[in-house]
Design an enzyme around this catalytic site. Sequence first.
Site, short mmCIF file in Angstrom:
data_model
loop_
_atom_site.label_atom_id
_atom_site.label_comp_id
_atom_site.label_asym_id
_atom_site.label_seq_id
_atom_site.Cartn_x
_atom_site.Cartn_y
_atom_site.Cartn_z
N HIS A 260 10.55 3.44 3.40
CA HIS A 260 9.01 3.22 3.03
C HIS A 260 8.52 1.82 3.16
CE1 HIS A 260 5.30 4.29 1.44
NE2 HIS A 260 5.69 3.31 0.23
N GLU B 279 1.62 5.15 -11.76
CA GLU B 279 2.76 5.19 -10.90
C GLU B 279 4.00 4.87 -11.53
OE1 GLU B 279 1.58 3.40 -7.23
OE2 GLU B 279 0.20 4.94 -6.54
N ARG C 111 11.05 4.12 -8.48
CA ARG C 111 11.50 5.04 -7.18
C ARG C 111 12.86 4.87 -6.59
NH1 ARG C 111 6.78 2.75 -2.89
NH2 ARG C 111 5.59 3.85 -4.97
N HIS D 155 11.12 5.90 -0.12
CA HIS D 155 10.07 6.61 -1.19
C HIS D 155 10.79 7.87 -1.22
CE1 HIS D 155 6.37 8.44 -2.67
NE2 HIS D 155 5.90 7.23 -2.67
N ARG E 227 10.63 -3.09 -5.18
CA ARG E 227 9.25 -3.37 -5.39
C ARG E 227 8.66 -2.34 -6.48
NH1 ARG E 227 4.52 -0.95 -2.45
NH2 ARG E 227 5.82 0.51 -1.78
P1 FAD Z 1 0.26 -3.87 8.12
O1 FAD Z 1 -0.74 -3.10 7.44
O2 FAD Z 1 1.53 -2.99 8.37
O3 FAD Z 1 -0.22 -4.52 9.38
C1 FAD Z 1 0.64 -4.99 10.17
C2 FAD Z 1 -0.30 -5.21 11.48
O4 FAD Z 1 0.54 -6.16 12.38
C3 FAD Z 1 -0.61 -4.04 12.22
O5 FAD Z 1 -1.91 -4.31 12.72
C4 FAD Z 1 0.36 -4.03 13.44
O6 FAD Z 1 -0.37 -3.54 14.46
C5 FAD Z 1 0.45 -5.46 13.79
N1 FAD Z 1 1.70 -5.99 14.44
C6 FAD Z 1 3.00 -5.70 14.17
N2 FAD Z 1 3.90 -6.08 15.16
C7 FAD Z 1 3.04 -6.66 15.99
C8 FAD Z 1 3.22 -7.62 17.08
N3 FAD Z 1 4.35 -7.83 17.74
N4 FAD Z 1 2.20 -8.14 17.81
C9 FAD Z 1 0.99 -7.90 17.39
N5 FAD Z 1 0.57 -7.30 16.19
C10 FAD Z 1 1.79 -6.69 15.78
N6 FAD Z 1 1.44 -0.17 -0.96
C11 FAD Z 1 0.64 -0.27 -2.03
O7 FAD Z 1 0.62 -1.27 -2.68
N7 FAD Z 1 0.07 0.89 -2.63
C12 FAD Z 1 0.16 1.86 -1.96
O8 FAD Z 1 -0.47 2.97 -2.49
C13 FAD Z 1 0.98 2.14 -0.45
N8 FAD Z 1 0.95 3.20 -0.01
C14 FAD Z 1 1.70 3.41 1.13
C15 FAD Z 1 1.68 4.52 1.87
C16 FAD Z 1 2.36 4.69 3.07
C17 FAD Z 1 2.35 5.71 3.86
C18 FAD Z 1 2.99 3.28 3.61
C19 FAD Z 1 3.44 3.29 4.90
C20 FAD Z 1 2.94 2.23 2.96
C21 FAD Z 1 2.30 2.29 1.70
N9 FAD Z 1 2.34 1.03 0.92
C22 FAD Z 1 1.54 0.88 -0.05
C23 FAD Z 1 2.94 -0.13 1.56
C24 FAD Z 1 1.67 -1.05 1.90
O9 FAD Z 1 0.79 -0.35 2.67
C25 FAD Z 1 2.06 -2.05 3.09
O10 FAD Z 1 3.18 -2.98 2.39
C26 FAD Z 1 0.90 -2.96 3.24
O11 FAD Z 1 -0.02 -2.24 3.76
C27 FAD Z 1 1.33 -4.18 4.35
O12 FAD Z 1 0.42 -4.75 4.68
P2 FAD Z 1 0.23 -5.91 6.03
O13 FAD Z 1 -1.14 -6.30 6.17
O14 FAD Z 1 1.42 -6.92 5.48
O15 FAD Z 1 1.05 -5.00 7.24
C1 SIN Z 2 2.40 5.95 -2.97
O1 SIN Z 2 1.37 6.21 -3.11
O2 SIN Z 2 3.24 6.57 -3.42
C2 SIN Z 2 2.88 4.69 -2.42
C3 SIN Z 2 2.49 3.53 -3.33
C4 SIN Z 2 3.43 2.26 -2.72
O3 SIN Z 2 4.17 2.37 -1.97
O4 SIN Z 2 3.19 1.45 -3.51
#
Ligand code: FAD
Ligand code: SIN
Length: 528
Positions: free
Chosen positions: A347, A112, A286, A240, A382
């Site tokens: 993103h 990437e 990016r 993104h 990032r």
């Molecule tokens: P999340 O996975 O977003 O979980 C947050 C949780 O909190 C959810 O369950 C939500 O419902 C809950 N929540 C929020 N507010 C409240 C509230 N008030 N009360 C109760 N619950 C609440 N990162 C990478 O490293 N590699 C990748 O390939 C990548 N691809 C991505 C692709 C997409 C489409 C997106 C959107 C993001 C991507 N990212 C990627 C970023 C990465 O997915 C996220 O930064 C990471 O998953 C965040 O994890 P988290 O557990 O912090 O939050």
């Molecule tokens: C992607 O698959 O392009 C997302 C990767 C990331 O957000 O880290």
Amino acid sequence: MREHVDYLILGSGAAGLSIALELAERGRVAIVTKSQASESNTNYAQGGIAAVMDAADSFESHVQDTLLAGAGLCREDVVRNIVAEGPAQIHRLQDGGARFTRKNGSLHLGREGGHARSRIVHAADATGREVEDSLLGRVRAHDKIDVYDFHFALELITQHHLGEKVTRSRDDIACYGAYVLDEREDRVITFLSKATILATGGAGQVYLHTTNPDIATGDGMAMAYRAKARVSNMEFVQFHPTALYHPDANRFLISEAVRGAGAHLLNLDGHRFMPDYDARGELAPRDIVARAIDDQLKRLGHTHVLLSLAHLERDEVLEHFPTIAATCEQFGLDVASDSIPVVPAAHYMCGGVQTDVNGQTSIRGLFACGEVACTGLHGANRLASNSLLEALVVSVRAARAASHRENQVELNHQVPGWDSEGTSLPDEWVLVSHNRDELQRIMWDYVGIVRSTHRLERARRRTRVLYEETEDFFRKAKLTRSLCELRNMIAIAYLIIESASRRQESRGLHHMTDFPGSQDAFLHDTII
Ligand code: FAD
Ligand code: SIN
């Protein structure tokens, strides 16, 4: 109603589920999550998890790539710790049942933007779903963890709720748990805990166009800000470069791994423009790619650019990107032969609740991990696939810190129940949807990929009106999730605008037309 637990976790993405499994070995855990438990940014992650898994790769190379992307604002000690613990987290996921793509008997490592080497561990193009499913399966099976889905965390409980006015950040604030709206029963539960963990993810919904699902409304950052925790670097919003441009596609992400596999970006005149902006072409970090696309769109007056994979091996494209191929097909596009229309979309939030590498916030008893937190790993930008890595490493470290008595609070039985006296159901609910739409448009138009002092001021004036209207409505109206989310999104918009206004330079993801260069005077975090 009241609940007492040892550990209260808000959120059920990678960070929340991972820390829950660790803490359940040390006490009783409640996970509160606002939708069905699997709904999270994690569930949509495509590209994968950056980790040094190949003998020819090195921690030093991953560290240097991370520091370079972070444009001077990464905390090097944090970067080194997190990168070094990446491989152990991949093994932990595999031991827990996650299956990643393999080739010739070893993990297949994707490439990437900004990474000097192929080091992205992935499950085809649906890595997040694999991670979420495997962690959630183990959480559901654990007898020390209760999952409260469709429960919305409203507010962190501090001394403020015990009648002491806490009007600014200070050293002695303690968190005793959270008020939580049980949406199905329409009641507010007072959760008391010895340690509370914010794992509520990001805030992409603040923008009109985003790759994030609806849950990403910045609730955790907004709650922490109201509780007077330190919040940092909110100006660094990552856009993104390649979200699918289609009226019905809701900005579906086309993974950076597609460019990693060799895809080209073309403008509508058929010109491959990235080499004009950066020697790394489509594999530049990016922020550079997103700004280049933004520049092309503005210069040529086009609505989107094109991503072409037509020169790549068809079978390999379909094997590596089955989810993207299937989604494109729904919109009448053959990913291997058609040019895919794409635009940038909000993103990832690099800023958030300020923590150390163990997830400790400035409030006693309150921890944060995952996208809600700002550990210093990402700095001003990032590196791709470093966020799942951060969520996994920091959640395990935070579990250790949260289980030490000196970092906890006593269960505080003096905390009063939620006071909803005097509220009713007014008939102006259109205000909520209207103000949400308006906020998203203001942020997209004035606080997006390219900013200026003038645009930020305009955004500040307009969001102030939305703030006053919404607060007035909030004081009178019965609680609903949509109203609370709007209130949180307005707080996030304020934090982004204020942080962006303070940083009178361009660095990483923050680009100001009236301050085009970076300056050493701004080589520090923006803390609110
Ligand atoms: P999340 O996975 O977003 O979980 C947050 C949780 O909190 C959810 O369950 C939500 O419902 C809950 N929540 C929020 N507010 C409240 C509230 N008030 N009360 C109760 N619950 C609440 N990162 C990478 O490293 N590699 C990748 O390939 C990548 N691809 C991505 C692709 C997409 C489409 C997106 C959107 C993001 C991507 N990212 C990627 C970023 C990465 O997915 C996220 O930064 C990471 O998953 C965040 O994890 P988290 O557990 O912090 O939050
Ligand atoms: C992607 O698959 O392009 C997302 C990767 C990331 O957000 O880290």
